[in-house]
Enzyme design. Sequence first.
Site, PDB file in Angstrom:
ATOM      1  N   GLY A  73       0.846  -1.250  -0.014  1.00 18.98           N
ATOM      2  CA  GLY A  73       0.083   0.041   0.028  1.00 18.98           C
ATOM      3  C   GLY A  73       0.880   1.185  -0.271  1.00 18.98           C
ATOM      4  O   GLY A  73       0.481   2.235  -0.855  1.00 18.98           O
ATOM      5  N   THR A  74       1.939   1.124   0.729  1.00 18.59           N
ATOM      6  CA  THR A  74       2.917   2.362   0.838  1.00 18.59           C
ATOM      7  C   THR A  74       3.497   2.588  -0.619  1.00 18.59           C
ATOM      8  O   THR A  74       3.338   3.912  -1.297  1.00 18.59           O
ATOM      9  CB  THR A  74       4.056   1.878   1.706  1.00 18.59           C
ATOM     10  OG1 THR A  74       3.590   1.630   3.207  1.00 18.59           O
ATOM     11  CG2 THR A  74       5.054   2.992   1.774  1.00 18.59           C
ATOM     12  N   ASN A 153      -6.749   4.680   9.678  1.00 12.96           N
ATOM     13  CA  ASN A 153      -6.116   3.744  10.302  1.00 12.96           C
ATOM     14  C   ASN A 153      -6.165   3.454  11.855  1.00 12.96           C
ATOM     15  O   ASN A 153      -6.102   2.520  12.686  1.00 12.96           O
ATOM     16  CB  ASN A 153      -4.588   3.411   9.857  1.00 12.96           C
ATOM     17  CG  ASN A 153      -3.857   4.899  10.021  1.00 12.96           C
ATOM     18  OD1 ASN A 153      -4.256   5.668   9.250  1.00 12.96           O
ATOM     19  ND2 ASN A 153      -2.662   4.734  10.795  1.00 12.96           N
ATOM     20  N   SER A 201      -4.193  -2.561  -0.108  1.00 12.17           N
ATOM     21  CA  SER A 201      -2.874  -3.235   0.222  1.00 12.17           C
ATOM     22  C   SER A 201      -3.560  -4.483   0.773  1.00 12.17           C
ATOM     23  O   SER A 201      -4.446  -4.599   1.413  1.00 12.17           O
ATOM     24  CB  SER A 201      -2.308  -2.614   1.412  1.00 12.17           C
ATOM     25  OG  SER A 201      -1.616  -3.456   2.127  1.00 12.17           O
ATOM     26  N   GLY A 202      -2.830  -5.902   0.473  1.00 14.65           N
ATOM     27  CA  GLY A 202      -3.445  -6.985   0.477  1.00 14.65           C
ATOM     28  C   GLY A 202      -3.496  -7.544   1.961  1.00 14.65           C
ATOM     29  O   GLY A 202      -4.386  -8.245   2.176  1.00 14.65           O
ATOM     30  N   HIS A 203      -2.425  -6.999   2.866  1.00 15.51           N
ATOM     31  CA  HIS A 203      -2.392  -7.984   4.038  1.00 15.51           C
ATOM     32  C   HIS A 203      -3.546  -7.405   5.000  1.00 15.51           C
ATOM     33  O   HIS A 203      -3.535  -7.484   6.310  1.00 15.51           O
ATOM     34  CB  HIS A 203      -1.117  -7.616   4.449  1.00 15.51           C
ATOM     35  CG  HIS A 203      -0.645  -6.361   5.141  1.00 15.51           C
ATOM     36  ND1 HIS A 203      -0.586  -5.948   6.423  1.00 15.51           N
ATOM     37  CD2 HIS A 203      -0.349  -5.248   4.438  1.00 15.51           C
ATOM     38  CE1 HIS A 203      -0.113  -4.857   6.557  1.00 15.51           C
ATOM     39  NE2 HIS A 203      -0.001  -4.194   5.321  1.00 15.51           N
ATOM     40  N   THR A 239      10.158  -7.961 -12.135  1.00 13.06           N
ATOM     41  CA  THR A 239       9.391  -9.356 -12.369  1.00 13.06           C
ATOM     42  C   THR A 239       8.150  -9.555 -11.369  1.00 13.06           C
ATOM     43  O   THR A 239       8.342  -9.148 -10.198  1.00 13.06           O
ATOM     44  CB  THR A 239      10.460 -10.536 -12.221  1.00 13.06           C
ATOM     45  OG1 THR A 239      11.441 -10.258 -13.039  1.00 13.06           O
ATOM     46  CG2 THR A 239       9.753 -12.080 -12.228  1.00 13.06           C
ATOM     47  N   CYS A 327       2.666   1.052  12.343  1.00 14.76           N
ATOM     48  CA  CYS A 327       3.922   1.769  11.640  1.00 14.76           C
ATOM     49  C   CYS A 327       4.682   2.817  12.489  1.00 14.76           C
ATOM     50  O   CYS A 327       5.773   2.987  12.222  1.00 14.76           O
ATOM     51  CB  CYS A 327       3.447   2.328  10.423  1.00 14.76           C
ATOM     52  SG  CYS A 327       2.266   1.281   9.638  1.00 14.76           S
TER      53      CYS A 327
HETATM   54  N1  PLP Z   1      -2.376   3.536   4.515  1.00 11.76           N
HETATM   55  C1  PLP Z   1      -3.007   3.298   5.549  1.00 11.76           C
HETATM   56  C2  PLP Z   1      -4.116   3.905   5.854  1.00 11.76           C
HETATM   57  C3  PLP Z   1      -2.427   2.085   6.204  1.00 11.76           C
HETATM   58  O1  PLP Z   1      -3.186   1.853   7.683  1.00 11.76           O
HETATM   59  C4  PLP Z   1      -1.185   1.453   5.871  1.00 11.76           C
HETATM   60  C5  PLP Z   1      -0.758   0.519   6.692  1.00 11.76           C
HETATM   61  O2  PLP Z   1      -1.017   0.209   7.870  1.00 11.76           O
HETATM   62  C6  PLP Z   1      -0.711   1.690   4.616  1.00 11.76           C
HETATM   63  C7  PLP Z   1      -1.141   2.852   3.810  1.00 11.76           C
HETATM   64  C8  PLP Z   1       0.631   1.140   4.162  1.00 11.76           C
HETATM   65  O3  PLP Z   1       0.289  -0.101   3.753  1.00 11.76           O
HETATM   66  P1  PLP Z   1       1.336  -1.288   3.570  1.00 11.76           P
HETATM   67  O4  PLP Z   1       1.477  -1.800   4.958  1.00 11.76           O
HETATM   68  O5  PLP Z   1       0.993  -2.166   2.522  1.00 11.76           O
HETATM   69  O6  PLP Z   1       2.682  -1.021   2.952  1.00 11.76           O
END
Ligand code: PLP
Length: 394
Positions: A73-74, A153, A201-203, A239, A327
Amino acid sequence: MQKRVIYFDHAATTYVKPEVLDAMLPYFTQEYGNASSVYSIGRSNRKAIEDARETVAKCIGAMPNEIYFTGSGTEADNWAIKGAALAHRNKGKHIITSSIEHPAVLAPCEFLQKQGYDITYIPVDQDGLVNPADVDKAIRPDTILVTIMMANNEIGTIQPIKEIAQVCKKHGVLFHTDAVQAAGNIPIDVKDLGVDLLSVSGHKFYGPKGTGALYIRKGVKIESLIHGGHQERNRRAGTENVPGIVGFAKALELATQNLDAHYEKLYKLRERALEGIFEKIPHVRLNGHREKRLPGNLNVSFSFVEGESILLMLDMKGIKASSGSACTSGSLDPSHILLAIGLPHELAHGSLRLTFGESNTEEEVDYLVDCLAEIIDKLRRMSPLYEDFIKGEC
Ligand code: PLP
């Protein structure tokens, strides 16, 4: 004997669902060819990627050629923001965001600021809501991008994305939304929302870590950030992570099919926890909007205690939770999100984020409430601030 684990931190990450893992496994050991190769185990990978793209597109109301797979996602957020900034720098260098974004959005904005871009941070109200009228007022002739998250988040507040998109459209400004916390929890239809760029983001929805996607509306120009081979239609080299892409798409598909039941289940668990906490523990405050919030998000602040101490004591009882976003944990600064909604530092420090998920049960929630009541009471009895407060009350 293995200690029981009760996981209430689904906003940090989720486990991978067995069906998702099953879908991924063949691409590690049997179908391991490079998707760019012409032989059969290469072609099968190419097909798996394109099938996954179609699935993801369907889940969010996009066209397959508007979906680009990323490594997180980042990365999707970075690509949307820096890519738009680079592509439109001749038009202007002004970007608008909100004061409660995730670091995956704030850090690229800070990076661009160092490169001479001007960033406006829209404040939020006490519930964490952005007012679309504030976005309207902030847009200038040199504004090239607005980036506002779909759901927060930490406090779970859901933004009026459709209204903000309309404001941006009126001014001809690109609109990106970070839907990382929203995806899998609430419906997403990019056409209905009217967004130009959207990150997932998948996780966060029972898919693998290190997978993500960026929706880029057809016709929207953004620069690439990763240069190399011709993957992702020449826009994101490297890849392809085929097992990851397959797992990402499978997880999003399952989440989308199950959205109503998922919402209802998490909502009920959240409300049960909320009622229990407010019934058994005095001096507590709910953070985030009461209704416009993610179904599984509960964020509360307890006066006179430290969030970190609550977390450690919960952990000793097998309960996994968070005091802020995963994070930024590790830093002792209070959350910028809680400060932005007007919490004083002491209350921001005493906050707890509980995010419920599909495997949680009512019995686990009841256990949590009992443990929390005991822990908060214990911590308060050791707190000089609480002692002063009680003396003041008498
Ligand atoms: N954006 C939000 C709102 C999130 O909560 C997060 C992860 O906690 C991210 C972006 C980042 O996603 P990723 O962990 O896949 O890099």
